[in-house]
Write a protein that holds these residues in place. Structure first.
Motif, PDB file in Angstrom:
ATOM      1  N   ASN A   1       0.842  -1.199   0.000  1.00 45.78           N
ATOM      2  CA  ASN A   1       0.000   0.000   0.000  1.00 45.78           C
ATOM      3  C   ASN A   1       0.880   1.253   0.000  1.00 45.78           C
ATOM      4  OD1 ASN A   1      -1.473  -2.279   1.765  1.00 45.78           O
ATOM      5  ND2 ASN A   1      -2.984  -1.098   0.623  1.00 45.78           N
ATOM      6  N   VAL A   2       0.713   2.080  -1.037  1.00 45.77           N
ATOM      7  CA  VAL A   2       1.483   3.330  -1.135  1.00 45.77           C
ATOM      8  C   VAL A   2       0.452   4.451  -1.313  1.00 45.77           C
ATOM      9  CG1 VAL A   2       3.279   4.595  -2.408  1.00 45.77           C
ATOM     10  CG2 VAL A   2       3.376   2.089  -2.253  1.00 45.77           C
ATOM     11  N   ALA A   3      -0.023   5.003  -0.191  1.00 45.32           N
ATOM     12  CA  ALA A   3      -1.174   5.917  -0.204  1.00 45.32           C
ATOM     13  C   ALA A   3      -0.741   7.374  -0.417  1.00 45.32           C
ATOM     14  CB  ALA A   3      -1.931   5.783   1.114  1.00 45.32           C
ATOM     15  N   GLY A   4      -1.739   8.198  -0.722  1.00 47.38           N
ATOM     16  CA  GLY A   4      -1.510   9.638  -0.753  1.00 47.38           C
ATOM     17  C   GLY A   4      -1.820  10.282  -2.081  1.00 47.38           C
ATOM     18  N   ALA A   5      -2.300  11.535  -1.997  1.00 51.13           N
ATOM     19  CA  ALA A   5      -2.543  12.399  -3.173  1.00 51.13           C
ATOM     20  C   ALA A   5      -3.463  11.720  -4.191  1.00 51.13           C
ATOM     21  CB  ALA A   5      -1.223  12.819  -3.826  1.00 51.13           C
ATOM     22  N   GLY A   6      -4.533  11.086  -3.671  1.00 50.86           N
ATOM     23  CA  GLY A   6      -5.547  10.526  -4.575  1.00 50.86           C
ATOM     24  C   GLY A   6      -5.048   9.347  -5.389  1.00 50.86           C
ATOM     25  N   GLY A   7      -3.970   8.698  -4.896  1.00 51.76           N
ATOM     26  CA  GLY A   7      -3.463   7.524  -5.612  1.00 51.76           C
ATOM     27  C   GLY A   7      -2.264   7.838  -6.506  1.00 51.76           C
ATOM     28  N   THR A   8      -1.912   9.118  -6.631  1.00 53.19           N
ATOM     29  CA  THR A   8      -0.842   9.472  -7.584  1.00 53.19           C
ATOM     30  C   THR A   8       0.552   9.111  -7.057  1.00 53.19           C
ATOM     31  OG1 THR A   8      -0.764  11.720  -6.667  1.00 53.19           O
ATOM     32  CG2 THR A   8      -2.167  11.359  -8.598  1.00 53.19           C
ATOM     33  N   ILE A   9       0.709   9.004  -5.730  1.00 52.53           N
ATOM     34  CA  ILE A   9       2.036   8.657  -5.204  1.00 52.53           C
ATOM     35  C   ILE A   9       2.368   7.199  -5.537  1.00 52.53           C
ATOM     36  CG2 ILE A   9       3.365   8.342  -3.069  1.00 52.53           C
ATOM     37  CD1 ILE A   9       1.881  10.847  -1.983  1.00 52.53           C
TER      38      ILE A   9
ATOM     39  N   THR B   1       6.718  -5.512 -10.450  1.00 51.36           N
ATOM     40  CA  THR B   1       6.036  -4.396  -9.770  1.00 51.36           C
ATOM     41  C   THR B   1       4.876  -3.950 -10.647  1.00 51.36           C
ATOM     42  OG1 THR B   1       8.153  -3.668  -8.873  1.00 51.36           O
ATOM     43  CG2 THR B   1       6.314  -2.127  -8.705  1.00 51.36           C
ATOM     44  N   LEU B   2       3.658  -4.160 -10.140  1.00 52.01           N
ATOM     45  CA  LEU B   2       2.454  -3.834 -10.912  1.00 52.01           C
ATOM     46  C   LEU B   2       1.634  -2.805 -10.140  1.00 52.01           C
ATOM     47  CD1 LEU B   2       1.384  -7.478 -11.862  1.00 52.01           C
ATOM     48  CD2 LEU B   2       2.990  -5.963 -13.067  1.00 52.01           C
ATOM     49  N   LEU B   3       0.727  -2.143 -10.839  1.00 51.32           N
ATOM     50  CA  LEU B   3      -0.178  -1.159 -10.224  1.00 51.32           C
ATOM     51  C   LEU B   3      -1.616  -1.615 -10.417  1.00 51.32           C
ATOM     52  CD1 LEU B   3      -0.780   1.753  -9.054  1.00 51.32           C
ATOM     53  CD2 LEU B   3      -0.834   2.515 -11.462  1.00 51.32           C
ATOM     54  N   LEU B   4      -2.382  -1.667  -9.341  1.00 52.60           N
ATOM     55  CA  LEU B   4      -3.820  -1.901  -9.416  1.00 52.60           C
ATOM     56  C   LEU B   4      -4.477  -0.564  -9.096  1.00 52.60           C
ATOM     57  CD1 LEU B   4      -6.749  -2.757  -8.005  1.00 52.60           C
ATOM     58  CD2 LEU B   4      -5.981  -4.109  -9.928  1.00 52.60           C
ATOM     59  N   PHE B   5      -5.069   0.078 -10.092  1.00 51.67           N
ATOM     60  CA  PHE B   5      -5.627   1.427  -9.926  1.00 51.67           C
ATOM     61  C   PHE B   5      -7.003   1.486 -10.570  1.00 51.67           C
ATOM     62  CE2 PHE B   5      -4.109   6.206 -10.203  1.00 51.67           C
ATOM     63  CZ  PHE B   5      -4.966   6.527  -9.164  1.00 51.67           C
ATOM     64  N   HIS B   6      -7.813   2.440 -10.109  1.00 51.36           N
ATOM     65  CA  HIS B   6      -9.177   2.527 -10.600  1.00 51.36           C
ATOM     66  C   HIS B   6      -9.363   3.774 -11.472  1.00 51.36           C
ATOM     67  CE1 HIS B   6      -9.385   5.593  -7.642  1.00 51.36           C
ATOM     68  NE2 HIS B   6      -9.850   4.904  -6.645  1.00 51.36           N
ATOM     69  N   ILE B   7     -10.556   4.334 -11.438  1.00 44.37           N
ATOM     70  CA  ILE B   7     -10.904   5.493 -12.276  1.00 44.37           C
ATOM     71  C   ILE B   7      -9.933   6.647 -12.047  1.00 44.37           C
ATOM     72  CG2 ILE B   7     -12.497   6.469 -10.578  1.00 44.37           C
ATOM     73  CD1 ILE B   7     -14.385   7.188 -12.902  1.00 44.37           C
ATOM     74  N   GLY B   8      -9.243   6.599 -10.931  1.00 43.77           N
ATOM     75  CA  GLY B   8      -8.250   7.641 -10.645  1.00 43.77           C
ATOM     76  C   GLY B   8      -7.158   7.710 -11.703  1.00 43.77           C
ATOM     77  N   MET B   9      -6.926   6.610 -12.416  1.00 42.95           N
ATOM     78  CA  MET B   9      -5.918   6.603 -13.506  1.00 42.95           C
ATOM     79  C   MET B   9      -6.309   7.608 -14.578  1.00 42.95           C
ATOM     80  SD  MET B   9      -3.084   5.045 -14.146  1.00 42.95           S
ATOM     81  CE  MET B   9      -2.036   4.103 -15.222  1.00 42.95           C
ATOM     82  N   ALA B  10      -7.628   7.868 -14.678  1.00 48.87           N
ATOM     83  CA  ALA B  10      -8.108   8.835 -15.682  1.00 48.87           C
ATOM     84  C   ALA B  10      -8.447  10.174 -15.046  1.00 48.87           C
ATOM     85  CB  ALA B  10      -9.353   8.280 -16.384  1.00 48.87           C
ATOM     86  N   ALA B  11      -8.785  10.171 -13.751  1.00 45.05           N
ATOM     87  CA  ALA B  11      -9.187  11.433 -13.095  1.00 45.05           C
ATOM     88  C   ALA B  11      -7.976  12.266 -12.674  1.00 45.05           C
ATOM     89  CB  ALA B  11     -10.048  11.120 -11.870  1.00 45.05           C
ATOM     90  N   THR B  12      -6.921  11.604 -12.241  1.00 47.10           N
ATOM     91  CA  THR B  12      -5.786  12.371 -11.703  1.00 47.10           C
ATOM     92  C   THR B  12      -5.061  13.210 -12.754  1.00 47.10           C
ATOM     93  OG1 THR B  12      -4.506  10.315 -11.783  1.00 47.10           O
ATOM     94  CG2 THR B  12      -5.424  10.943  -9.648  1.00 47.10           C
TER      95      THR B  12
END
Ligand code: MLT
Length: 327
Positions: free
Chosen positions: A63-71, A85-96
């Protein structure tokens, strides 16, 4: 001649690495939010299911939290492109990229797209002490206490932030609610259950159990239609039914690797992910939490990337129209 031999040797090394992938080195799913939240839950369930398809594979979650998922996303963009090393990300990939104008990575250029995982509805929920039991009561209470209530989210660009923003925009309340950011909606949920925050919009993967236990109150779902197939969420109206125009929000999740990860490895990971999405245990867990596992062409990397590119354009237009940015 020597250069050709070097290229051939490098190619053979990459093929050998891909054939032995993942080997004994752990495959880390970076979750860009705090442990215990909806993104974390999807990642942990997916890691278990993918490990089954890659015998000997050791999948872990960080878990690497912070800044709406951008960190967390930035960490993966800079990681060694070896498939570990993989990233599991949601709609934030498009919102950020719309909200953070100085983002340290470019979603469409700095990642290999490995396919989409699921679509998760959201619920509008409140602390147990809220004096409202229907959406109408809830909406009237919010209006009657304009400027006095707060709403939690997981940082600017998070799904909970986007939902809260879209919902309040249609509330026509005289004053906005105070927003309280957290490192993820797991800590936000603790604050809601404890009555330290009043309201939140969060994914069913994080709210279903709390609603069923009565620890929080639910008022509506964010999908266009009610979740009529779900054993406990079917009792709540959709915000669209409650008169909010075109309110239809589900939170999609995708899997990513750093740009430059060898094609043999990204293919192996995509194949393992597709097998995991067909795992009955994974499907049962996801559906129990109100989530819908992706079964359409978005499981393919090229379609995944096309989908995200379209979402980036859609959300950018809305954010630019609002003129509100995170930086
Ligand atoms: C969000 O609001 O983006 C997510 O629910 C955050 C999380 O997974 O904790």
């Amino acid at each position: 001649m020597k250069r050709l031999l070097l290229i051939a040797a490098a190619a053979l090394t990459m093929v050998a690495h891909a054939q032995n992938f993942p080997g004994t080195k752990p495959v880390t799913f970076v979750v860009p939010f705090a442990a215990g939240g909806p993104t974390d839950k999807v990642a942990r369930d997916l890691a278990v299911a993918m490990a089954k398809t890659m015998p000997g594979g050791n999948f872990v979650v960080e878990n690497v939290a912070g800044a709406g998922g951008t960190i967390g996303a930035a960490k993966v963009a800079r990681a060694n492109p070896d498939g570990h090393t993989l990233l599991l990300f949601h709609i934030g990939m498009a919102a950020t990229p719309a909200l953070y104008r100085k983002l340290s990575y470019k979603p469409l250029e700095d990642f290999e797209f490995l396919g989409m995982v699921n679509d998760v509805p959201m619920t509008l929920v409140g602390k147990p002490q809220l004096p409202a039991n229907t959406y109408r009561d809830f909406e009237n209470y919010i209006r009657a206490n304009a400027g006095k209530l707060n709403i939690a989210h997981a940082g600017l660009g998070s799904a909970s932030h986007i939902c809260g923003m879209l919902w309040q925009a249609q509330l026509q309340s005289k004053e906005a609610m105070t927003t309280i950011p957290f490192g993820g909606t797991a800590p936000a949920m603790n604050a809601l259950v404890g009555g330290q925050v009043d309201v939140m919009c969060d994914q069913t993967t994080n709210t279903t159990a709390q609603i069923e236990s009565g620890r929080i109150k639910a008022f509506a779902v964010t999908t266009a239609k009610p979740l009529s197939d779900h054993k406990s969420l079917k009792y709540y109206p959709s915000l669209q039914e409650m008169g909010l125009k075109n309110f239809d929000l589900t939170i999609w999740h995708g899997l990513y690797a750093p740009k430059g990860t060898p094609a043999a490895i990204t293919t192996a990971l995509n194949e393992a992910m597709k097998k995991a999405l067909k795992d009955p245990e994974f499907i049962k867990k996801q559906e129990g939490l109100g989530a819908l596992v992706v079964t359409d062409k978005r499981v393919e990397p090229a379609e995944h990337k096309k989908f995200v590119a379209a979402e980036i354009q859609k959300i950018k237009a809305a954010v630019d129209a609002s003129g509100k940015y995170a930086d």
